[in-house]
Each structure stands twice: as C-alpha cells, then as structure tokens.
Design a protein around this motif. Structure first.
Motif, mmCIF file in Angstrom:
data_model
loop_
_atom_site.group_PDB
_atom_site.id
_atom_site.type_symbol
_atom_site.label_atom_id
_atom_site.label_comp_id
_atom_site.label_asym_id
_atom_site.label_seq_id
_atom_site.Cartn_x
_atom_site.Cartn_y
_atom_site.Cartn_z
ATOM 1 N N ARG A 78 -2.014 0.849 0.347
ATOM 2 C CA ARG A 78 -1.487 2.146 0.789
ATOM 3 C C ARG A 78 -2.548 3.229 0.894
ATOM 4 N NH1 ARG A 78 2.223 1.091 -3.267
ATOM 5 N NH2 ARG A 78 1.629 3.008 -4.362
ATOM 6 N N ALA A 79 -3.682 3.042 0.260
ATOM 7 C CA ALA A 79 -4.720 4.069 0.247
ATOM 8 C C ALA A 79 -5.206 4.374 1.661
ATOM 9 C CB ALA A 79 -5.900 3.621 -0.615
ATOM 10 N N HIS A 94 4.524 -1.831 -2.962
ATOM 11 C CA HIS A 94 4.136 -2.014 -4.362
ATOM 12 C C HIS A 94 2.665 -2.430 -4.474
ATOM 13 C CE1 HIS A 94 8.180 -1.521 -5.977
ATOM 14 N NE2 HIS A 94 8.614 -2.202 -4.936
ATOM 15 N N SER A 140 -0.809 -0.469 -4.234
ATOM 16 C CA SER A 140 -1.487 0.820 -4.059
ATOM 17 C C SER A 140 -2.794 0.699 -3.288
ATOM 18 C CB SER A 140 -1.746 1.458 -5.424
ATOM 19 O OG SER A 140 -2.536 0.614 -6.239
ATOM 20 N N GLU A 141 -3.485 -0.417 -3.427
ATOM 21 C CA GLU A 141 -4.748 -0.580 -2.707
ATOM 22 C C GLU A 141 -4.529 -0.648 -1.200
ATOM 23 O OE1 GLU A 141 -3.758 -2.438 -5.200
ATOM 24 O OE2 GLU A 141 -5.278 -2.400 -6.797
#
Length: 380
Positions: free
Chosen positions: A271-272, A266, A268-269
């Motif tokens: 997961r990039a 949860h 996104s930063e």
C-alpha cells in the motif's frame, strides 16, 4: 507463461470487421480470413469460455467441438468490459479506451467500474451516464454503426440490464436491442432478429458460464454441466438458422482458479505510495502518489517476485499490451504501474472488494488459459 494479443491478425477486435468485409461493407477487411459471404450472421459471445477449456472437454461440448474452429486472443486485460469494447468497436483497448474493469479517469479522484458504469466503492450505486457520457468517453464509431450505415439490420440480443447501459452506449451502440429473459427467449430472439431485413447482423450474449466459473471454478462439475448447456444452446441456434446464414461462437476471455491470494488491504508494504488500486486480481492498475511510481514498482517487484509482471506504464505501452496505438488521453487512464499475474496468483482486496475476493475463478492476465478464446463457425 504469457501470450501476446494478436491485434490486427487474430484478436477479438478483428472479428466483426472481418464479418463486415463479408457483407461487402466498404473500407472493411477480412483480417481473420473468415471468407464468410452471407446475408445473415449471428455472433454469439459466451462469457468466460476459454479455448483451452473447450478443447479439454469435448465430451461436454460435442457440437462446438465438432465445428470448424480457430483460436483468437482477447486483448489486455482479458476482462469482459475491455473485450466487449474491442469486439464492438473493432479496435484494441489502446484505441477504444476501456482499459480495464476498474479504472481512474483523469480529472476524477475515484475509480470507475466500466462494466456497471458506476463509481467503485461503498455506498449506493450511482449512475454515471449523465456525468461520464459514454459516447464521449468512447467516441469512435462502433462496428454496428458502420454496418447500419450500409443498410444492414443490426440487433443485439442480451439481458435487459444491458439495454442502454453505459458500456452498451459506449462500445456496442448502433443496434436495435431485443431483451432476452431466458435461454429459450435468447434462441427465439436470435432467430427472429436474423430474419429481419434483407441483410442482418445479430450480436448475442450469454453470461451463465462466466458466473458459474467465478462462483464454483472452471474446473468444477458445475462448470462442466454449464458448458453442456452452452453447447446445447449453440446447437439449438444452429438448428434454427435461416438459409444462407452463419453462426460464429466466441468468447471474451477464459478463466483460471487462484491457488494463492495476496491481500492488498492487509499488506502495508504494497500500500505504500499507492493512491488507488484499479483493475482486478489478475491484472491491476496501480495509481501511485505523485513521484512514487518507481519506488512502488520496485517494492511490488520485490514482494511479488516472479509470480507477477510488474511494469511501469511506459513499458506496458511499448510492449503493445493495449495495442500498437495508445492515444495520449487513454494512456492517462492506465495505471502508473501495471501488474499482471504469471501464475495462479491474484491480488485481492478483502475489505474493498469482498465478493470479488471470495471468487474461485478469475481472469484478466495474459496466460493462455485467460487470453485464448475459441471461434467456432457453423453455416446453415
């Protein structure tokens, strides 16, 4: 605070070579200075027993606390599959290659669970022993194979699920296997195995303390009660040792309770640029998109701050976390970025790893509570 694994002088990987030196096996040295020359030796590994936790609770473990003891270190990461491999092969992770709980094998697009020897992810569990042959994945002769080659009777006493498992075949092969179905059966099996042959080496494994720590936490009353049972287990084994035998009690790692969880699924930063996230909450292998490692490391460092060490693969290797030698084919298994927790934080995956994310107790990093393990010695 981080500790450094004491490879070569005071780590779990040095224990069984030192035992073999006591047996007089050529080419083996007493790296730990054990000075044990006995015809029969049992090494009892208590999963999840940290040195600091044992030292803090002598009332729960009077037998173990009263023994001659030393403190060893596990390796990195301080996790079961890696530690059992270091014990069984007698070398650091950079040489045996079981470098974490979830790892990516070059040439495959999936993570491998080295403890279960199965692919990580949803769906039915697949047995990889025919596809990812354990003896090829970890080809170095084990300590047990070296012992057996010199006439020592070697027996593993452990739960039946470990009999012929991928991890056993990779890192603990060379033993006759005796299933243990209960604590009483474990005690009895050790006694029988120790009396087999003219010289005998027994490796025994007990998991309940680790299970309790994961589920209830290592500061819980349940964990202390389980520690008392472990202490009685060791005392019962000691009471039944044959003459001129030695019992060595050690562990694979300690444990900490998380006070903050960062959810990769949860965030996104985080997961990039990341293809896959291996390891476990306290020690993550971050496998990045081609060319993205530097940007991923910078982003993770900014987001996680000082609670985690965020290092590129090359720097982790240079620091010797996996040992003084890291073979090139093993280096390729290490994450492009390696992340280790400095404080009581963890990086969870609530979607991909729901059970692990709910656990209270965790391990894997280089803090003293996780890395330092006891070595308690009893002579009959």
């Amino acid at each position: 605070m981080f500790n450094a694994p004491r490879y070569g002088t005071g780590s779990l990987a040095d224990l069984l070579p030192s035992v073999l030196a006591g047996f007089g096996v050529p080419g083996e040295t007493d790296r730990l200075g054990l000075g044990i020359a006995a015809d029969r030796v049992c090494v009892l590994l208590i999963d999840g027993l940290g040195a600091s936790a044992l030292a803090a609770n002598p009332g729960a473990a009077p037998f173990l606390s009263g023994l001659a003891s030393a403190t060893l270190t596990a390796g990195f990461p301080s996790t079961t599959a890696t530690s059992l491999s270091s014990l069984g092969v007698g070398v650091p992770p950079g040489e045996h290659g079981i470098i974490g709980y979830l790892v990516r094998v070059p040439g495959q697009d999936r993570l491998i669970n080295t403890l279960r020897w199965s692919p990580h992810g949803e769906g039915p569990r697949v047995d990889l022993r025919s596809e990812l042959v354990p003896e090829q994945f970890q080809p170095t002769a084990t300590v047990f194979e070296r012992a057996a080659a010199h006439g020592i009777t070697v027996t593993q006493v452990a739960p039946s699920y470990q009999n012929g498992s991928g991890l056993t075949r990779a890192s603990l092969r060379g033993c006759a296997f005796r299933d243990s179905f209960s604590v009483g059966d474990l005690i009895d099996g050790i006694g029988i195995a120790l009396r087999t042959g003219t010289r005998s080496l027994v490796y025994a494994y007990h998991a309940d303390l680790d299970t309790t720590g994961h589920a209830r936490g290592p500061a819980s009353d349940a964990w202390l009660l389980e520690l008392a049972h472990v202490d009685r287990l060791a005392a019962e084994i000691a009471e039944r040792l044959p003459p001129d035998a030695a019992l060595l009690v050690t562990a694979d790692h300690g444990m900490v309770e998380l006070d903050e969880r960062i959810d990769f699924d949860h965030h996104s930063e985080l997961r990039a640029g990341v293809q896959q996230l291996g390891g476990e909450p306290r020690a993550r292998h971050v496998y990045t998109e081609p060319g993205a490692a530097q940007d991923v490391a910078a982003a993770w460092h900014e987001i996680l701050g000082t609670d985690f060490a965020v290092l590129p693969r090359a720097e982790v290797i240079d620091r010797g976390w996996f040992g003084p030698i890291v073979a090139p084919h093993i280096a390729d298994r290490i994450g492009d970025v390696v992340v280790a927790a400095r404080t009581a934080h963890g990086i969870i995956r609530s979607g991909a790893e729901p059970i692990q994310s709910m656990m209270i107790g965790h391990h894997g990093s280089l803090t003293p509570a996780e890395l330092d393990i006891p070595l308690c010695t009893f002579r009959s």
